[in-house]
Design a protein around this motif. Sequence first.
Motif, PDB file in Angstrom:
ATOM      1  N   VAL A 175      44.105  24.190  78.401  1.00  0.00           N
ATOM      2  CA  VAL A 175      42.895  23.452  78.753  1.00  0.00           C
ATOM      3  C   VAL A 175      43.175  22.792  80.094  1.00  0.00           C
ATOM      4  O   VAL A 175      44.160  22.051  80.231  1.00  0.00           O
ATOM      5  CB  VAL A 175      42.528  22.388  77.697  1.00  0.00           C
ATOM      6  N   VAL A 176      42.339  23.063  81.091  1.00  0.00           N
ATOM      7  CA  VAL A 176      42.467  22.402  82.382  1.00  0.00           C
ATOM      8  C   VAL A 176      41.602  21.142  82.330  1.00  0.00           C
ATOM      9  O   VAL A 176      40.394  21.219  82.091  1.00  0.00           O
ATOM     10  CB  VAL A 176      42.031  23.314  83.543  1.00  0.00           C
ATOM     11  N   VAL A 177      42.246  19.997  82.520  1.00  0.00           N
ATOM     12  CA  VAL A 177      41.573  18.695  82.475  1.00  0.00           C
ATOM     13  C   VAL A 177      41.414  18.235  83.920  1.00  0.00           C
ATOM     14  O   VAL A 177      42.408  18.055  84.633  1.00  0.00           O
ATOM     15  CB  VAL A 177      42.405  17.681  81.663  1.00  0.00           C
ATOM     16  N   PHE A 178      40.181  18.058  84.355  1.00  0.00           N
ATOM     17  CA  PHE A 178      39.906  17.714  85.751  1.00  0.00           C
ATOM     18  C   PHE A 178      39.802  16.210  85.933  1.00  0.00           C
ATOM     19  O   PHE A 178      39.129  15.522  85.167  1.00  0.00           O
ATOM     20  CB  PHE A 178      38.612  18.400  86.216  1.00  0.00           C
ATOM     21  N   ASP A 179      40.477  15.718  86.984  1.00  0.00           N
ATOM     22  CA  ASP A 179      40.446  14.302  87.321  1.00  0.00           C
ATOM     23  C   ASP A 179      39.569  14.023  88.533  1.00  0.00           C
ATOM     24  O   ASP A 179      38.939  12.980  88.603  1.00  0.00           O
ATOM     25  CB  ASP A 179      41.865  13.788  87.586  1.00  0.00           C
TER      26      ASP A 179
END
Length: 168
Positions: free
Chosen positions: A129-133
Amino acid sequence: MSRADDRFEIQDVLFRYARAVDRLDDDAIAACYFDDAVDVHGGYTGDAAGLVEDIRTRHRTIDSSQHFISNVLVEFTGEDSADVESYCLCFLRQKPADPGGEQELAVIRCRYVDRFERRDGSWGIADRVVVFDESRVVPVVDRLNPDWVASRRDGTDPVYSRGSRGGA
């Protein structure tokens, strides 16, 4: 094999993924994943084969890509499984509309939240899962001296002509 060796192998997969995306090396991207892995990657959710095509499509207009992986935290959940969190800083520069003209540089801060598994003796991504900041776009004009060796997003990049890496 020690847990330190396992950590190095996992970290190596992360770094190989970054290089593969930056060089648009489809086979090397896919090699970081197991065939049944699932990746939730922004607008894409699916298997590794679909992710490769999604990256290729999204990167058609990108002439320079760099992914920096850091803060790799590995928590082993079993003999052959680990939860891995790593930070990623991406620089994605769009091709200029006019040669030598202004370009857009996307700067993206994100984290990879991965489940790694060891199968048949090799570690790979089983779930991501790519979690974007943050994602921002800034205008840039490339002032790179044309006499310098420039990166390439294919098998002609100098990294592939060194040692045993061969061409892509």
